[in-house]
Scaffold this motif. Structure first.
Motif, PDB file in Angstrom:
ATOM      1  N   ARG A  45       0.654  -1.234  -0.014  1.00  0.00           N
ATOM      2  CA  ARG A  45       0.149   0.101   0.077  1.00  0.00           C
ATOM      3  C   ARG A  45       0.802   1.314   0.098  1.00  0.00           C
ATOM      4  O   ARG A  45       0.134   2.259  -0.448  1.00  0.00           O
ATOM      5  CB  ARG A  45      -0.950   0.004   1.133  1.00  0.00           C
ATOM      6  CG  ARG A  45      -1.935  -1.210   1.295  1.00  0.00           C
ATOM      7  CD  ARG A  45      -2.591  -1.303   2.534  1.00  0.00           C
ATOM      8  NE  ARG A  45      -3.727  -2.434   2.589  1.00  0.00           N
ATOM      9  CZ  ARG A  45      -3.412  -3.829   2.456  1.00  0.00           C
ATOM     10  NH1 ARG A  45      -2.254  -4.192   2.735  1.00  0.00           N
ATOM     11  NH2 ARG A  45      -4.459  -4.501   2.476  1.00  0.00           N
ATOM     12  N   ALA A  46       2.064   1.244   0.594  1.00  0.00           N
ATOM     13  CA  ALA A  46       2.721   2.590   0.746  1.00  0.00           C
ATOM     14  C   ALA A  46       3.444   2.744  -0.598  1.00  0.00           C
ATOM     15  O   ALA A  46       3.722   2.190  -1.627  1.00  0.00           O
ATOM     16  CB  ALA A  46       3.913   2.021   1.686  1.00  0.00           C
TER      17      ALA A  46
ATOM     18  N   ALA B 118       2.344   2.646   8.359  1.00  0.00           N
ATOM     19  CA  ALA B 118       2.535   3.495   7.155  1.00  0.00           C
ATOM     20  C   ALA B 118       2.154   2.718   5.947  1.00  0.00           C
ATOM     21  O   ALA B 118       2.407   1.533   5.715  1.00  0.00           O
ATOM     22  CB  ALA B 118       4.131   3.752   6.957  1.00  0.00           C
ATOM     23  N   GLY B 119       1.185   3.516   5.040  1.00  0.00           N
ATOM     24  CA  GLY B 119       0.827   2.739   3.970  1.00  0.00           C
ATOM     25  C   GLY B 119      -0.743   2.634   3.906  1.00  0.00           C
ATOM     26  O   GLY B 119      -1.199   1.731   4.426  1.00  0.00           O
ATOM     27  N   GLY B 120      -1.333   3.319   3.062  1.00  0.00           N
ATOM     28  CA  GLY B 120      -2.825   2.959   2.867  1.00  0.00           C
ATOM     29  C   GLY B 120      -3.553   3.757   3.974  1.00  0.00           C
ATOM     30  O   GLY B 120      -5.036   3.509   3.922  1.00  0.00           O
ATOM     31  N   VAL B 121      -3.209   4.685   4.646  1.00  0.00           N
ATOM     32  CA  VAL B 121      -3.956   5.195   5.673  1.00  0.00           C
ATOM     33  C   VAL B 121      -4.540   6.542   5.102  1.00  0.00           C
ATOM     34  O   VAL B 121      -3.841   7.297   4.614  1.00  0.00           O
ATOM     35  CB  VAL B 121      -3.264   5.813   6.955  1.00  0.00           C
ATOM     36  CG1 VAL B 121      -3.892   6.376   8.078  1.00  0.00           C
ATOM     37  CG2 VAL B 121      -2.396   4.381   7.652  1.00  0.00           C
TER      38      VAL B 121
ATOM     39  N   GLY C 158       3.582   7.105  -5.697  1.00  0.00           N
ATOM     40  CA  GLY C 158       2.483   7.511  -5.075  1.00  0.00           C
ATOM     41  C   GLY C 158       2.157   6.154  -4.283  1.00  0.00           C
ATOM     42  O   GLY C 158       2.360   5.017  -4.762  1.00  0.00           O
ATOM     43  N   GLY C 159       1.435   6.493  -3.198  1.00  0.00           N
ATOM     44  CA  GLY C 159       0.743   5.168  -2.640  1.00  0.00           C
ATOM     45  C   GLY C 159      -0.480   4.868  -3.236  1.00  0.00           C
ATOM     46  O   GLY C 159      -1.179   5.455  -3.985  1.00  0.00           O
ATOM     47  N   THR C 160      -0.965   3.533  -3.016  1.00  0.00           N
ATOM     48  CA  THR C 160      -1.733   2.856  -3.685  1.00  0.00           C
ATOM     49  C   THR C 160      -3.169   3.633  -3.740  1.00  0.00           C
ATOM     50  O   THR C 160      -4.224   3.135  -4.259  1.00  0.00           O
ATOM     51  CB  THR C 160      -2.047   1.595  -3.709  1.00  0.00           C
ATOM     52  OG1 THR C 160      -2.091   1.186  -2.323  1.00  0.00           O
ATOM     53  CG2 THR C 160      -0.891   0.631  -4.221  1.00  0.00           C
ATOM     54  N   ASN C 161      -3.323   4.270  -2.467  1.00  0.00           N
ATOM     55  CA  ASN C 161      -4.643   4.946  -2.308  1.00  0.00           C
ATOM     56  C   ASN C 161      -4.700   6.560  -3.016  1.00  0.00           C
ATOM     57  O   ASN C 161      -5.588   7.195  -2.598  1.00  0.00           O
ATOM     58  CB  ASN C 161      -4.874   5.127  -0.867  1.00  0.00           C
ATOM     59  CG  ASN C 161      -5.790   3.906  -0.239  1.00  0.00           C
ATOM     60  OD1 ASN C 161      -6.358   3.396  -1.188  1.00  0.00           O
ATOM     61  ND2 ASN C 161      -5.922   3.944   1.033  1.00  0.00           N
ATOM     62  N   ALA C 162      -4.062   6.699  -3.738  1.00  0.00           N
ATOM     63  CA  ALA C 162      -3.963   8.104  -4.236  1.00  0.00           C
ATOM     64  C   ALA C 162      -5.042   8.639  -5.087  1.00  0.00           C
ATOM     65  O   ALA C 162      -5.474   9.632  -5.265  1.00  0.00           O
ATOM     66  CB  ALA C 162      -2.521   8.351  -4.986  1.00  0.00           C
ATOM     67  N   TRP C 163      -5.559   7.492  -5.390  1.00  0.00           N
ATOM     68  CA  TRP C 163      -6.776   7.775  -6.427  1.00  0.00           C
ATOM     69  C   TRP C 163      -8.018   8.376  -5.367  1.00  0.00           C
ATOM     70  O   TRP C 163      -8.989   9.022  -6.200  1.00  0.00           O
ATOM     71  CB  TRP C 163      -7.470   6.375  -7.098  1.00  0.00           C
ATOM     72  CG  TRP C 163      -7.703   5.458  -6.013  1.00  0.00           C
ATOM     73  CD1 TRP C 163      -6.722   4.494  -5.243  1.00  0.00           C
ATOM     74  CD2 TRP C 163      -8.912   5.386  -5.181  1.00  0.00           C
ATOM     75  NE1 TRP C 163      -7.667   3.656  -4.512  1.00  0.00           N
ATOM     76  CE2 TRP C 163      -8.907   4.302  -4.253  1.00  0.00           C
ATOM     77  CE3 TRP C 163     -10.345   5.841  -5.392  1.00  0.00           C
ATOM     78  CZ2 TRP C 163      -9.900   3.864  -3.456  1.00  0.00           C
ATOM     79  CZ3 TRP C 163     -11.408   5.246  -4.582  1.00  0.00           C
ATOM     80  CH2 TRP C 163     -11.116   4.174  -3.900  1.00  0.00           C
TER      81      TRP C 163
ATOM     82  N   GLY D 184      -6.686   1.973  -9.508  1.00  0.00           N
ATOM     83  CA  GLY D 184      -5.715   1.327 -10.276  1.00  0.00           C
ATOM     84  C   GLY D 184      -4.720   2.011 -11.024  1.00  0.00           C
ATOM     85  O   GLY D 184      -3.841   1.466 -11.658  1.00  0.00           O
ATOM     86  N   ASP D 185      -4.609   3.339 -11.108  1.00  0.00           N
ATOM     87  CA  ASP D 185      -3.863   4.271 -11.891  1.00  0.00           C
ATOM     88  C   ASP D 185      -2.371   4.521 -11.116  1.00  0.00           C
ATOM     89  O   ASP D 185      -1.191   4.609 -11.497  1.00  0.00           O
ATOM     90  CB  ASP D 185      -4.131   5.745 -11.693  1.00  0.00           C
ATOM     91  CG  ASP D 185      -5.509   6.169 -12.924  1.00  0.00           C
ATOM     92  OD1 ASP D 185      -5.297   4.967 -13.734  1.00  0.00           O
ATOM     93  OD2 ASP D 185      -5.832   7.122 -13.103  1.00  0.00           O
ATOM     94  N   VAL D 186      -2.325   3.780  -9.743  1.00  0.00           N
ATOM     95  CA  VAL D 186      -1.140   3.645  -9.116  1.00  0.00           C
ATOM     96  C   VAL D 186      -0.985   2.082  -8.795  1.00  0.00           C
ATOM     97  O   VAL D 186      -1.928   1.357  -8.420  1.00  0.00           O
ATOM     98  CB  VAL D 186      -1.133   4.313  -7.773  1.00  0.00           C
ATOM     99  CG1 VAL D 186       0.279   4.107  -7.011  1.00  0.00           C
ATOM    100  CG2 VAL D 186      -1.295   5.776  -8.005  1.00  0.00           C
ATOM    101  N   TYR D 187       0.121   1.512  -9.375  1.00  0.00           N
ATOM    102  CA  TYR D 187       0.379   0.157  -9.216  1.00  0.00           C
ATOM    103  C   TYR D 187       2.123  -0.168  -8.804  1.00  0.00           C
ATOM    104  O   TYR D 187       2.827   0.651  -9.131  1.00  0.00           O
ATOM    105  CB  TYR D 187      -0.007  -0.567 -10.409  1.00  0.00           C
ATOM    106  CG  TYR D 187       0.797  -0.710 -11.481  1.00  0.00           C
ATOM    107  CD1 TYR D 187       1.525  -1.849 -11.934  1.00  0.00           C
ATOM    108  CD2 TYR D 187       1.306   0.474 -12.250  1.00  0.00           C
ATOM    109  CE1 TYR D 187       2.295  -2.026 -12.759  1.00  0.00           C
ATOM    110  CE2 TYR D 187       2.263   0.487 -13.226  1.00  0.00           C
ATOM    111  CZ  TYR D 187       2.619  -0.819 -13.547  1.00  0.00           C
ATOM    112  OH  TYR D 187       3.568  -0.968 -14.676  1.00  0.00           O
ATOM    113  N   LEU D 188       2.200  -1.575  -8.225  1.00  0.00           N
ATOM    114  CA  LEU D 188       3.262  -2.056  -7.844  1.00  0.00           C
ATOM    115  C   LEU D 188       4.187  -2.459  -9.170  1.00  0.00           C
ATOM    116  O   LEU D 188       3.341  -2.926  -9.965  1.00  0.00           O
ATOM    117  CB  LEU D 188       3.431  -2.962  -6.796  1.00  0.00           C
ATOM    118  CG  LEU D 188       2.989  -2.730  -5.514  1.00  0.00           C
ATOM    119  CD1 LEU D 188       2.770  -3.994  -4.716  1.00  0.00           C
ATOM    120  CD2 LEU D 188       4.108  -1.817  -4.927  1.00  0.00           C
TER     121      LEU D 188
END
Length: 472
Positions: free
Chosen positions: A185-186, A228-231, A440-445, A279-283
């Protein structure tokens, strides 16, 4: 919503809110100082931070050395001067409130020298060291030498166990907290192990509960764990607050501070954040570090994907099913590929991907002549920003400063692209952002769907923290 109370961290009571560190001129003294002034822990990045000239303008990081080693020394000097400059700005803006932390990547080139140089150049201005991207065993030793708290970044209880047993048990009194950075998530580089599936995120609660159980075994019952990550909204984490199984929990925000008045990122980047979709941010695993990283799926990442898709195995002598002769380079040096791959190669060539480049895995990738020249130039211009780089084959520990492997054209110069996005300006800024790496974190959307940002609202850091404290 439960009350969000202060927590004891780094020797003082602060809000349980930490600004996540983002390297290469993104987590600055202005943003960190504002976060600390609001009562939390602000973080300056000392990974190639900006320094300033007598007019207050950022000093361009231009390299003049003829060799990689000479350019590396220039990079270390830039990093130290930039880190000191940002620490001074943060200290002044904080006005004695909150905490100021410095973040660095352990796998940054000459990380120990940079940390030491910044702490020597900014005595008493930095209260804590945050460090991840590797196993920073010597972090506690450096923190003890300067009398500051340290905050290792881990993605599992297993990683902290190794750090504690090897080094940290000797400096337990200065362990300010342990950052659990969720590897799914981070934003930025993440600590996914070879046994974890990047496409199947795990629930962070059991992982953090396991970390707390381990820490209690070491007598660290009251040492905060920093999630850290996804908060995003704290009401979504209400069951973590005042939870006796987890103990004291602090929440870190890395992506959300990007969209504040004090954030130094270009306006075009801020506007892009407001338009992201799920989905615009991915690993991805294109980083020259070898780590997975979380970034915006733009033209830059798409080109890297396509580069690796135009890939075939080869051998310098016929063997196994590699039996079809093929000539590469201007001299058409003979190599051998699979019979079924030759039509694919010919199709790529017709599309303009006429340059075959060797990888360290005995494969060829096919790119345009312009892209090949850019890749070779970037590899040649390497300044050793990492302790070890797969893209350029630089290694600060290897013989002749080399990894001993071929430079890998499937990756990229991370220093070049991060400097580009951090300093993009003018009418072509959006295009620059599209063709470079945007972490960017995966929650940036969620910027686009959170009513807090309706009509393009960009808050101050104080307004953001006030909002976070409401739970939504």
């Amino acid at each position: 919503m439960k009350a969000i109370n202060t927590v004891r961290m780094g020797g003082v009571d602060i809000l349980p809110l930490v600004e996540g560190g983002k390297g290469v001129s993104v987590s600055t003294g202005v943003s960190a100082g504002a976060w600390a002034a609001a009562g939390g822990a602000g973080t300056v990045s000392i990974v190639n931070a900006d320094s300033y000239d007598e007019n207050g303008q950022p000093v361009p990081q231009i390299y003049h050395g003829r060799t990689r080693r000479e350019r590396h020394e220039e990079l270390v000097d830039y990093a130290i001067r930039g880190g000191v400059a940002q620490a001074r700005v943060a200290h002044e803006m904080a006005g004695g409130k909150g905490r100021i932390h410095a973040n660095i990547l352990w796998e940054m080139g000459s990380a120990e020298r940079v940390i030491t140089g910044v702490l020597e150049g900014a005595p008493g201005l930095i209260h804590g060291l945050t460090c991840g991207a590797g196993m920073p065993y010597r972090l506690s030793e450096i923190a003890t030498r300067f009398g500051v708290y340290y905050y290792p970044i881990v993605s599992s209880a297993r990683a902290f166990n190794a750090l504690w047993r090897r080094a940290y048990h000797k400096s337990a009194d200065l362990l300010g907290g342990v950052v659990y950075e969720d590897p799914w998530r981070a934003g930025g580089h993440n600590g996914l192990s070879n046994t974890e599936n990047p496409l199947k995120p795990e629930d962070p609660y059991p992982r953090v509960a396991a970390l707390r159980k381990l820490m209690r075994g070491f007598g660290l019952d009251n040492t905060p764990i920093i999630m850290a990550g996804g908060v995003w909204w704290l009401e979504e984490w209400e069951d973590w607050i005042d939870n006796p199984e987890l103990g004291p929990i602090v929440f870190q925000f890395g992506t959300r501070p990007l969209l504040t008045k004090e954030s130094p990122i270009p306006d075009a980047w801020k506007q892009r954040l407001l338009t992201l979709k799920k989905g615009d941010v991915y690993l991805n695993r294109f980083s020259p570090t070898g780590f997975y990283s979380s970034a915006v799926n733009n033209s830059f990442l798409q080109e890297l994907r396509e580069r690796s898709e135009r890939q075939v195995p080869f051998a310098t002598a016929a063997e196994g099913d590699l039996t079809v002769s093929y000539g590469i380079g201007a001299r058409k040096r003979e190599v051998f590929v699979k019979a079924e791959d030759l039509p694919r190669i010919q199709q790529w060539e017709r599309q303009g991907f006429t340059e075959a480049m060797r990888t360290q895995d005995s494969t060829l990738i096919f790119v345009t002549p312009d892209r090949a020249r850019e890749i070779l130039a970037d590899q040649t211009d390497c300044m050793g920003c990492l302790s070890e780089c797969q893209f350029s084959n630089w290694s600060q520990r290897g013989p002749n400063y080399s990894t001993g492997h071929k430079a890998d054209p499937r990756s990229f110069c991370i220093q070049k692209t991060l400097q580009a996005v951090a300093h993009a300006s003018g009418p072509d800024a959006a295009e620059v952002l599209d063709h470079n790496l945007m972490f960017g974190g995966t929650n940036a959307w969620r910027f686009a769907t959170d009513p807090f940002y309706a009509n393009g609202f960009v808050p101050t850091v104080q307004q953001l923290i006030d909002r976070i404290m409401t739970g939504r």
